[in-house]
Motif scaffolding. Structure first.
Motif, mmCIF file in Angstrom:
data_model
loop_
_atom_site.group_PDB
_atom_site.id
_atom_site.type_symbol
_atom_site.label_atom_id
_atom_site.label_comp_id
_atom_site.label_asym_id
_atom_site.label_seq_id
_atom_site.Cartn_x
_atom_site.Cartn_y
_atom_site.Cartn_z
ATOM 1 N N LYS A 174 27.828 34.549 -39.629
ATOM 2 C CA LYS A 174 28.776 35.339 -39.438
ATOM 3 C C LYS A 174 28.132 36.983 -39.609
ATOM 4 O O LYS A 174 28.462 37.802 -38.808
ATOM 5 N N VAL A 175 26.757 37.051 -39.910
ATOM 6 C CA VAL A 175 26.042 38.177 -39.679
ATOM 7 C C VAL A 175 25.714 38.443 -38.562
ATOM 8 O O VAL A 175 25.940 39.651 -37.944
ATOM 9 N N ALA A 176 25.497 37.348 -37.733
ATOM 10 C CA ALA A 176 25.020 37.447 -36.260
ATOM 11 C C ALA A 176 26.292 38.082 -35.609
ATOM 12 O O ALA A 176 26.200 38.883 -34.535
ATOM 13 N N ALA A 177 27.368 37.451 -35.796
ATOM 14 C CA ALA A 177 28.460 37.764 -34.933
ATOM 15 C C ALA A 177 28.978 39.267 -35.124
ATOM 16 O O ALA A 177 29.142 40.062 -34.412
ATOM 17 N N ALA A 178 28.784 39.783 -36.522
ATOM 18 C CA ALA A 178 29.045 41.166 -36.923
ATOM 19 C C ALA A 178 28.078 41.949 -36.194
ATOM 20 O O ALA A 178 28.307 43.020 -35.865
ATOM 21 N N SER A 179 26.640 41.515 -36.174
ATOM 22 C CA SER A 179 25.853 42.312 -35.591
ATOM 23 C C SER A 179 26.135 42.754 -34.083
ATOM 24 O O SER A 179 25.939 43.503 -33.572
ATOM 25 N N CYS A 180 26.588 41.673 -33.334
ATOM 26 C CA CYS A 180 26.868 41.729 -32.141
ATOM 27 C C CYS A 180 28.131 42.626 -31.864
ATOM 28 O O CYS A 180 28.166 43.443 -30.925
ATOM 29 N N LEU A 181 28.946 42.629 -32.788
ATOM 30 C CA LEU A 181 30.293 43.460 -32.958
ATOM 31 C C LEU A 181 29.693 44.958 -32.833
ATOM 32 O O LEU A 181 30.208 45.880 -32.124
ATOM 33 N N TYR A 182 28.928 45.169 -33.621
ATOM 34 C CA TYR A 182 28.408 46.607 -33.708
ATOM 35 C C TYR A 182 27.481 46.989 -32.548
ATOM 36 O O TYR A 182 27.622 47.983 -32.426
ATOM 37 N N ARG A 183 26.806 46.382 -32.062
ATOM 38 C CA ARG A 183 25.957 46.448 -30.790
ATOM 39 C C ARG A 183 27.264 46.864 -29.725
ATOM 40 O O ARG A 183 26.830 47.859 -28.822
ATOM 41 N N ALA A 184 27.955 46.160 -29.449
ATOM 42 C CA ALA A 184 29.089 46.426 -28.682
ATOM 43 C C ALA A 184 29.797 47.885 -28.937
ATOM 44 O O ALA A 184 30.075 48.466 -28.161
ATOM 45 N N LEU A 185 30.068 47.960 -29.998
ATOM 46 C CA LEU A 185 30.698 49.445 -30.562
ATOM 47 C C LEU A 185 29.772 50.575 -30.119
ATOM 48 O O LEU A 185 30.103 51.815 -29.738
ATOM 49 N N ARG A 186 28.518 50.369 -30.725
ATOM 50 C CA ARG A 186 27.471 51.415 -30.206
ATOM 51 C C ARG A 186 27.460 51.737 -28.645
ATOM 52 O O ARG A 186 27.193 52.833 -28.277
ATOM 53 N N TRP A 187 27.499 50.530 -28.048
ATOM 54 C CA TRP A 187 27.303 50.849 -26.468
ATOM 55 C C TRP A 187 28.668 51.385 -25.841
ATOM 56 O O TRP A 187 28.511 52.192 -25.019
ATOM 57 N N ALA A 188 29.591 51.339 -26.635
ATOM 58 C CA ALA A 188 30.820 51.558 -26.346
ATOM 59 C C ALA A 188 31.026 53.465 -26.592
ATOM 60 O O ALA A 188 31.944 53.882 -26.326
ATOM 61 N N GLY A 189 30.152 53.507 -27.638
ATOM 62 C CA GLY A 189 30.207 55.066 -28.171
ATOM 63 C C GLY A 189 31.004 55.141 -29.145
ATOM 64 O O GLY A 189 31.545 56.359 -29.568
ATOM 65 N N ALA A 190 31.605 54.102 -29.762
ATOM 66 C CA ALA A 190 32.655 54.252 -30.895
ATOM 67 C C ALA A 190 32.185 54.533 -32.237
ATOM 68 O O ALA A 190 32.705 55.203 -33.153
ATOM 69 N N THR A 191 30.947 54.096 -32.443
ATOM 70 C CA THR A 191 30.056 54.390 -33.707
ATOM 71 C C THR A 191 28.518 54.515 -33.525
ATOM 72 O O THR A 191 28.260 53.775 -32.382
ATOM 73 N N ASP A 192 28.052 55.113 -34.583
ATOM 74 C CA ASP A 192 26.286 54.885 -34.272
ATOM 75 C C ASP A 192 25.886 53.959 -35.575
ATOM 76 O O ASP A 192 24.687 53.703 -35.523
ATOM 77 N N ALA A 193 27.011 53.319 -36.197
ATOM 78 C CA ALA A 193 26.497 52.621 -37.372
ATOM 79 C C ALA A 193 25.816 51.156 -36.974
ATOM 80 O O ALA A 193 26.165 50.677 -35.930
ATOM 81 N N ASP A 194 24.825 50.702 -37.670
ATOM 82 C CA ASP A 194 24.386 49.537 -37.408
ATOM 83 C C ASP A 194 24.087 48.858 -39.039
ATOM 84 O O ASP A 194 23.002 48.791 -39.826
ATOM 85 N N PRO A 195 25.178 48.659 -39.678
ATOM 86 C CA PRO A 195 25.068 48.199 -41.082
ATOM 87 C C PRO A 195 24.424 47.034 -41.473
ATOM 88 O O PRO A 195 23.970 46.874 -42.609
ATOM 89 N N PHE A 196 24.104 45.991 -40.734
ATOM 90 C CA PHE A 196 23.495 44.999 -40.873
ATOM 91 C C PHE A 196 21.984 44.846 -40.566
ATOM 92 O O PHE A 196 21.471 44.053 -40.689
ATOM 93 N N ARG A 197 21.668 46.106 -40.223
ATOM 94 C CA ARG A 197 20.063 46.050 -39.828
ATOM 95 C C ARG A 197 19.232 45.711 -41.144
ATOM 96 O O ARG A 197 18.175 44.963 -40.891
ATOM 97 N N ASP A 198 19.447 46.331 -42.067
ATOM 98 C CA ASP A 198 18.341 45.982 -43.309
ATOM 99 C C ASP A 198 19.256 45.040 -44.588
ATOM 100 O O ASP A 198 18.718 45.077 -45.461
ATOM 101 N N THR A 199 20.145 44.296 -44.246
ATOM 102 C CA THR A 199 20.604 43.472 -44.994
ATOM 103 C C THR A 199 19.854 42.259 -45.021
ATOM 104 O O THR A 199 18.930 41.879 -44.208
#
Length: 256
Positions: free
Chosen positions: A39-64
């Motif tokens: 689940k965490v791997a899938a969520a991390s992929c989602l946030y990588r895509a969102l950062r690539w699209a410029g929708a967010t700068d967040a990387d919430p799972f980096r230190d989990t």
């Protein structure tokens, strides 16, 4: 998404502890660490895509952190039992039967078994040669008496000069033991035999684990079992492939 909606979390601007809270929620709900990691791997992929699209700068799972599952692999994915293998052997054709012997007695990986050539098998000396195991390492593997007997029978049918090898309907390549060119084909035929026997098919690896567990209980030496299975580390054997019985020490302690 449901968790985020229920906790009123803004996915594009999550709070500092929201991601870890999500992980803790999954664990508290009874999810296994391995499933939570997916689940965490899938969520991390989602946030990588969102950062690539410029929708967010967040990387919430980096230190989990997701706790490790301490349950040994042989408990989570146990070997086939003696009775299960015996039932399947009664319903298997010659190819599947010999393949099961190679995994459950010689402890071969399915890829190693399918790659065997006739020149690699010496049933008289009771050993075979794995030319390219995991990590491209070769090893010589001792074979059981029953496997040697099965090998002689199999060679008589499908080996060079055998009736199934020379009559124009050859079902194996000239130099390979098995007609299966791919693991999925072997899996298909094995599943039919398991289905006919009423035994759930869990892949070929539980046969390999059967070899490790049976051998360990007989010789009680993780190092020799690791060598038989082609493991570089004894820890690999200990964690996922062989386990002593819970009461293994009772005879040794009987005179205390």
């Amino acid at each position: 998404m449901d968790y985020a909606a229920g906790q009123a979390i803004n996915l594009l601007r999550p709070g500092r502890h929201d991601a870890q809270g999500y992980i803790n929620h999954l664990l508290a709900a009874g999810r296994k660490p391995a499933g939570v990691q997916l689940k965490v791997a899938a969520a991390s992929c989602l946030y990588r895509a969102l950062r690539w699209a410029g929708a967010t700068d967040a990387d919430p799972f980096r230190d989990t952190r997701v706790p490790k599952d301490r349950t040994p692999g042989i408990i989570k994915r146990p070997p086939y039992t003696e009775d299960e293998l015996a039932d399947v052997l009664e319903h298997a054709d010659v190819h599947v039967k010999f393949l099961l012997f190679l995994t459950a007695h010689a402890g071969l990986r399915i890829s190693e078994a399918l790659a065997l050539r006739w020149a690699d098998l010496d049933e008289q000396a009771r050993h075979l040669l794995v030319r390219s195991g995991k990590g491209r390492k070769a090893r010589v593997v001792a074979i059981s008496t029953s496997l040697a007997r099965a090998a002689r029978h199999y060679r008589g049918l499908y080996g060079p000069g055998g009736p199934e090898h020379t009559d124009g309907r050859r079902t194996t390549p000239h130099d390979h033991l098995f007609r299966y060119g791919h693991m999925m084909t072997a899996r298909y035929h094995a599943q039919k035999a398991f289905g006919a026997a009423g035994v759930p098919f869990r892949g070929f690896h539980p046969g390999r684990k059967y070899a490790g567990t049976r051998l360990l209980r007989q010789i009680k030496d993780f190092g020799r079992v690791a060598a038989h299975l082609g493991h570089e580390s004894v820890d690999t054997t200990r964690r996922g492939y062989a386990q002593l019985a819970a009461d293994d020490l009772k005879d040794d302690l009987s005179s205390w």
